[in-house]
Design a protein around this motif. Structure first.
Motif, PDB file in Angstrom:
ATOM      1  N   LYS A 213      -0.793   6.023  -4.921  1.00 26.94           N
ATOM      2  CA  LYS A 213      -1.849   6.604  -5.571  1.00 26.94           C
ATOM      3  C   LYS A 213      -2.793   5.674  -6.539  1.00 26.94           C
ATOM      4  N   SER A 214      -2.056   4.951  -7.323  1.00 26.39           N
ATOM      5  CA  SER A 214      -2.377   3.943  -8.655  1.00 26.39           C
ATOM      6  C   SER A 214      -1.582   2.873  -8.867  1.00 26.39           C
TER       7      SER A 214
ATOM      8  N   GLY B 148       4.122  -4.412 -17.490  1.00 23.96           N
ATOM      9  CA  GLY B 148       4.692  -4.620 -16.354  1.00 23.96           C
ATOM     10  C   GLY B 148       3.780  -4.146 -15.102  1.00 23.96           C
ATOM     11  N   ILE B 149       4.188  -3.523 -13.993  1.00 28.01           N
ATOM     12  CA  ILE B 149       3.480  -3.201 -12.867  1.00 28.01           C
ATOM     13  C   ILE B 149       4.160  -1.785 -12.600  1.00 28.01           C
ATOM     14  N   LYS B 150       3.334  -0.731 -12.637  1.00 28.72           N
ATOM     15  CA  LYS B 150       3.715   0.790 -12.451  1.00 28.72           C
ATOM     16  C   LYS B 150       3.114   1.121 -11.228  1.00 28.72           C
ATOM     17  N   LEU B 151       3.761   1.485 -10.347  1.00 30.87           N
ATOM     18  CA  LEU B 151       3.178   1.928  -8.832  1.00 30.87           C
ATOM     19  C   LEU B 151       3.488   3.484  -8.907  1.00 30.87           C
ATOM     20  N   ARG B 152       2.355   4.369  -8.882  1.00 36.82           N
ATOM     21  CA  ARG B 152       2.220   5.648  -9.095  1.00 36.82           C
ATOM     22  C   ARG B 152       1.973   6.042  -7.480  1.00 36.82           C
TER      23      ARG B 152
ATOM     24  N   GLU C 246       0.738  -1.091   0.144  1.00 31.49           N
ATOM     25  CA  GLU C 246       0.028   0.096  -0.026  1.00 31.49           C
ATOM     26  C   GLU C 246       0.854   1.177   0.030  1.00 31.49           C
ATOM     27  N   ASN C 247       2.019   1.138   0.415  1.00 32.90           N
ATOM     28  CA  ASN C 247       2.990   2.188   0.370  1.00 32.90           C
ATOM     29  C   ASN C 247       4.468   1.738   0.283  1.00 32.90           C
ATOM     30  N   ILE C 248       5.245   2.663  -0.057  1.00 34.24           N
ATOM     31  CA  ILE C 248       6.785   2.416  -0.100  1.00 34.24           C
ATOM     32  C   ILE C 248       7.565   3.561   0.799  1.00 34.24           C
TER      33      ILE C 248
END
Length: 484
Positions: free
Chosen positions: A427-428, A434-438, A419-421
């Motif tokens: 946010k999205s 691939g897998i893009k963590l916004r 849920e967070n880094i």
């Protein structure tokens, strides 16, 4: 051919590649060529009404020999093979196929891969890579095991390189560019990385002051100096040294880097900073947006910088995000009016020229922009960062021993998205490719697996360098957990 041998022939983001003598051999290549020719005819012949197929090749070990060997197979399929009379860039083959009205082009190249790799790129009559549906149909044809009788004959040779370079020269005022760069006391050093773009910039500027343009690593070297011919900073030590040696208080230096088959570009600006297409694509949008009276959209891949989006939207342009691979950009360029399309790995295409990435054309747009603006590259890049940044970017490649390890890591990432880094809330999540963590504007992390090699590419853009470092460290630790 056995089923497990056929399983090894899989197309990646741009063509099929393999290790010379193992996956890539004449037996496999000839079958791929036959299947590709048959599919070119099936999909495009009614539209283009031509049986001419271009055969190009880069400067890799055995590339020319393989190119000659596939001619009888193409002729045996009932087509008219046209062989390049020398090593040639992939964009040159695409451009020739488009302008002359050929059915397509087959290029023997492994692009930026390590020295022991070779491959085949398939280009359509539109002057770009064939799409994913096309290559999947080629793979189906391979499973059928179709065979043909080869037909020998005299090879038809064409100077494909000259055809391409002559057109580029006709679109720019070479004398003006040369004089302006000289007045700015700016020397250009081109690193061809021993690839097929060698000597091309010198030929474009041939009748002008060659003191402005110099080339390095233009000789043939099947080992590429011991490093892959990919336009990354880690592989440009020779260029960095030459730029530093020739830079003085009175003279500035700019480096331009081409990859092994001349479709990717990068630069080292006058301050000695590496400039990938994350920097160059915004430059092109900024410069050309000032002089082109259109509002055509910009295409970027998922790994492209948010700066591309920011500057495009400031010009009231739509921005469309696509999977990595220029074929996805080309597909849209064929169907609609596009301003510019580009990818993080060095490919840039200009809608007004052709639906293909072309490092030589991009280099000329860059030099023309510097000359017309009378502004050094670093000055424009600094302005872009000030107006649309800040942005810090880095890519890390993580290699795996085999494909099975790669697949296991992919499953782990999908099943364990946080849920967070490091207290940066997500946010999205995008899964276009691939897998893009916004996390925020100019702030994201992307996990993407290579389509041609057993490796994971970890991309990150952040508004602070400290954020960039900590998020990439988190990403590497996350991957290490998956490997364990």
């Amino acid at each position: 051919m056995t089923a497990d041998k056929l399983d090894k022939i899989k197309f990646g983001t741009d063509g099929w590649r393999g290790i010379i003598g193992f996956d890539f051999n004449l037996s496999n290549l000839s079958r791929v060529v036959v299947a590709a020719c048959q599919e070119l005819h099936y999909q495009y012949y009614k539209e283009v009404n031509s049986k001419k197929i271009i055969i190009g090749y880069d400067r890799r070990f055995m590339a020319f020999e393989f190119a000659k060997q596939i001619v009888p197979f193409i002729r045996g399929c009932g087509f008219e093979p046209i062989l390049s009379d020398s090593f040639v860039t992939t964009p040159s083959c695409s451009f020739y196929a488009k302008e002359v009205g050929c059915l397509g082009a087959l290029v023997i190249t492994a692009s930026h891969n390590p020295y022991n790799w070779l491959g085949l790129k398939i280009k359509s009559f539109n002057g770009c890579s064939v799409d994913e549906f096309f290559t999947s149909e080629v793979e189906k044809r391979l499973m059928l095991g179709n065979s043909i009788e080869t037909i020998d004959g005299v090879n038809q040779l064409v100077d494909i390189k000259k055809f391409h370079l002559d057109r580029i020269k006709s679109l720019f005022d070479i004398d003006y560019i040369s004089k302006r760069l000289k007045k700015m006391k700016l020397r250009i050093f081109v690193d061809a990385m021993h690839g097929s773009a060698a000597n091309c910039m010198a030929e474009i500027f041939a009748s002008n002051d060659l003191e402005v343009i110099s080339e390095i690593r233009k000789d043939a070297d099947p080992f590429f100096g011991g490093k892959p011919p990919e336009p990354l900073l880690n592989y440009a030590d020779d260029l960095k040294q030459i730029l530093m040696k020739n830079s003085t208080n009175a003279v500035k230096t700019l480096g331009i880097i081409f990859d092994g088959d001349g479709d990717r570009i990068a630069a080292i600006d006058e301050k000695g900073r590496y400039s990938s297409t994350q920097d160059l694509l915004p430059y092109f949008i900024s410069y050309l947006g000032e002089i082109k009276n259109n509002s055509y959209p910009v295409l970027k891949t998922v790994s492209g910088s948010d700066i591309i989006k920011n500057i495009s939207e400031s010009q009231n342009r739509d921005v469309i995000e696509l999977p990595v691979g220029f074929k996805y950009i080309a597909e849209k360029m064929i169907k609609e009016k596009i301003f510019i399309g580009g990818e993080e790995s060095g490919g840039v295409g200009f809608g007004e020229f052709m639906p293909e990435r072309d490092a030589l054309y991009a280099a000329m747009v860059l030099l023309n922009g510097i000359a017309e603006k009378s502004q050094y590259l670093y000055e424009t890049l600094d302005e872009i960062q000030e107006d649309f940044g800040p942005s810090f970017y880095k890519r890390i490649d993580i290699k795996f021993p085999n494909q099975s390890d790669k697949n296991n890591v992919k499953e782990f990432i999908i099943d364990n998205i946080p849920e967070n880094i490091n207290n940066h809330k997500l946010k999205s999540i995008s899964k276009i490719d691939g897998i893009k963590l916004r996390i925020d504007k100019n702030f994201w992390l992307l996990f993407r697996f290579s389509g041609t090699e057993p490796l994971l590419r970890l991309y990150c853009e952040a508004p602070k360098e400290s954020y960039l470092i900590e998020v990439l460290e988190w990403g590497q630790e996350f991957i290490n957990m998956a490997i364990k």
